[in-house]
Design an enzyme around this catalytic site. Structure first.
Site, mmCIF file in Angstrom:
data_model
loop_
_atom_site.group_PDB
_atom_site.id
_atom_site.type_symbol
_atom_site.label_atom_id
_atom_site.label_comp_id
_atom_site.label_asym_id
_atom_site.label_seq_id
_atom_site.Cartn_x
_atom_site.Cartn_y
_atom_site.Cartn_z
ATOM 1 N N LYS A 198 -8.435 -11.151 3.782
ATOM 2 C CA LYS A 198 -7.145 -10.738 4.332
ATOM 3 C C LYS A 198 -5.994 -11.434 3.608
ATOM 4 O O LYS A 198 -4.967 -10.813 3.322
ATOM 5 C CB LYS A 198 -7.091 -11.036 5.829
ATOM 6 C CG LYS A 198 -7.946 -10.103 6.657
ATOM 7 C CD LYS A 198 -7.774 -10.418 8.123
ATOM 8 C CE LYS A 198 -8.429 -9.380 8.991
ATOM 9 N NZ LYS A 198 -8.055 -9.522 10.399
ATOM 10 N N HIS A 241 -14.037 -16.133 10.254
ATOM 11 C CA HIS A 241 -14.983 -16.430 9.177
ATOM 12 C C HIS A 241 -14.157 -16.693 7.923
ATOM 13 O O HIS A 241 -13.194 -15.977 7.647
ATOM 14 C CB HIS A 241 -15.953 -15.270 8.947
ATOM 15 C CG HIS A 241 -17.072 -15.614 8.031
ATOM 16 N ND1 HIS A 241 -16.932 -15.643 6.665
ATOM 17 C CD2 HIS A 241 -18.351 -15.962 8.301
ATOM 18 C CE1 HIS A 241 -18.078 -15.993 6.127
ATOM 19 N NE2 HIS A 241 -18.959 -16.198 7.095
ATOM 20 N N TRP A 266 13.863 -4.088 -10.107
ATOM 21 C CA TRP A 266 15.165 -3.601 -9.660
ATOM 22 C C TRP A 266 16.293 -4.486 -10.184
ATOM 23 O O TRP A 266 17.314 -3.980 -10.646
ATOM 24 C CB TRP A 266 15.204 -3.489 -8.131
ATOM 25 C CG TRP A 266 14.630 -2.187 -7.653
ATOM 26 C CD1 TRP A 266 13.316 -1.814 -7.671
ATOM 27 C CD2 TRP A 266 15.351 -1.071 -7.161
ATOM 28 N NE1 TRP A 266 13.176 -0.539 -7.186
ATOM 29 C CE2 TRP A 266 14.406 -0.065 -6.863
ATOM 30 C CE3 TRP A 266 16.691 -0.836 -6.912
ATOM 31 C CZ2 TRP A 266 14.779 1.178 -6.349
ATOM 32 C CZ3 TRP A 266 17.072 0.404 -6.388
ATOM 33 C CH2 TRP A 266 16.112 1.388 -6.114
ATOM 34 N N GLU A 268 0.096 -1.761 0.081
ATOM 35 C CA GLU A 268 0.032 -1.981 1.530
ATOM 36 C C GLU A 268 -1.073 -1.133 2.155
ATOM 37 O O GLU A 268 -1.775 -1.588 3.067
ATOM 38 C CB GLU A 268 1.372 -1.673 2.186
ATOM 39 C CG GLU A 268 1.415 -1.994 3.674
ATOM 40 C CD GLU A 268 1.221 -3.467 3.970
ATOM 41 O OE1 GLU A 268 0.352 -3.800 4.823
ATOM 42 O OE2 GLU A 268 1.923 -4.299 3.378
ATOM 43 N N GLU A 274 -14.420 -12.444 15.009
ATOM 44 C CA GLU A 274 -14.530 -13.905 15.017
ATOM 45 C C GLU A 274 -14.085 -14.449 13.664
ATOM 46 O O GLU A 274 -14.170 -13.774 12.641
ATOM 47 C CB GLU A 274 -15.965 -14.365 15.325
ATOM 48 C CG GLU A 274 -16.993 -14.102 14.244
ATOM 49 C CD GLU A 274 -17.512 -12.679 14.207
ATOM 50 O OE1 GLU A 274 -18.211 -12.360 13.223
ATOM 51 O OE2 GLU A 274 -17.233 -11.897 15.132
ATOM 52 N N ASP A 300 23.184 3.761 -12.891
ATOM 53 C CA ASP A 300 23.407 4.141 -14.290
ATOM 54 C C ASP A 300 22.311 3.484 -15.134
ATOM 55 O O ASP A 300 22.429 2.314 -15.511
ATOM 56 C CB ASP A 300 24.794 3.695 -14.746
ATOM 57 C CG ASP A 300 25.104 4.149 -16.163
ATOM 58 O OD1 ASP A 300 24.530 5.159 -16.607
ATOM 59 O OD2 ASP A 300 25.914 3.474 -16.821
ATOM 60 N N GLU A 302 -8.039 -4.990 5.731
ATOM 61 C CA GLU A 302 -7.964 -5.584 7.067
ATOM 62 C C GLU A 302 -8.797 -4.801 8.075
ATOM 63 O O GLU A 302 -9.498 -5.390 8.902
ATOM 64 C CB GLU A 302 -6.507 -5.673 7.526
ATOM 65 C CG GLU A 302 -5.710 -6.705 6.767
ATOM 66 C CD GLU A 302 -4.255 -6.776 7.211
ATOM 67 O OE1 GLU A 302 -3.822 -5.950 8.049
ATOM 68 O OE2 GLU A 302 -3.550 -7.664 6.702
#
Length: 125
Positions: free
Chosen positions: A101, A94, A119, A76, A92, A56, A83
Site C-alpha cells: 500500500k 501485515h 506544469w 491512482e 489484519e 501559450d 489496495e
C-alpha cells in the site's frame, strides 16, 4: 465494500473489445464511488484540461500537460486496485501488505510531483 460483477470478457474482435470496455468503465465507476482521492484528482483534471487551451505553449508541451494530468488518474486507479487486492486478502496488519500500500501511495505521490514539475516547466518556460 461493493464488488464488481464484471467478468472476464470473452468472444472475439469487436465484441471482446466492447465487453472489455464495459469492465473498464465498471472499474472507473467503482474507483469513483469508493476512492475520494480519485474523485479529487479527476475533478482537478476536469478543471485543468480547459486551462491547457489558454496556455501559450507548443502543441507538444500542451500534450505533456494533458498526459501528465491523465497519468495521475491512471496511477491512482492502479494504487486503488492494489489496495483493494490487499484488503481482499485480509484486513489484519501485515508488513508486506503495508509495504504494498505504501509503494502504491508513493507511486501516486511521485506522479503528482512529476505533473507539478511538468506544469511549472511549461508555464515558466
Amino acid at each position: 465494500m461493493p464488488t464488481s460483477n464484471a467478468s472476464k470478457p470473452n468472444g472475439k474482435g469487436v465484441i471482446r473489445i466492447f465487453r472489455a470496455s464495459i469492465n473498464a468503465f465498471s472499474g472507473v465507476k467503482a474507483c469513483w464511488i469508493n476512492e475520494s482521492a480519485f474523485r479529487q484528482e479527476v475533478i482537478l483534471c476536469l478543471v485543468l484540461y480547459p486551462v491547457i487551451f489558454f496556455i501559450d505553449a507548443a502543441y507538444s508541451e500542451k500534450a505533456l500537460l494533458f498526459l501528465s494530468l491523465t497519468l495521475v488518474a491512471i496511477v491512482e486507479l492502479i494504487n486503488s486496485a492494489i489496495e483493494c487486492a490487499v484488503d481482499r486478502i485480509g484486513t489484519e496488519h501485515h508488513e508486506l501488505s503495508g509495504r504494498a500500500k505504501d509503494m502504491g501511495a508513493a507511486a501516486v505521490m511521485l506522479t503528482i510531483l512529476m505533473t507539478v514539475s511538468v506544469w511549472l516547466c511549461v508555464i515558466f518556460n
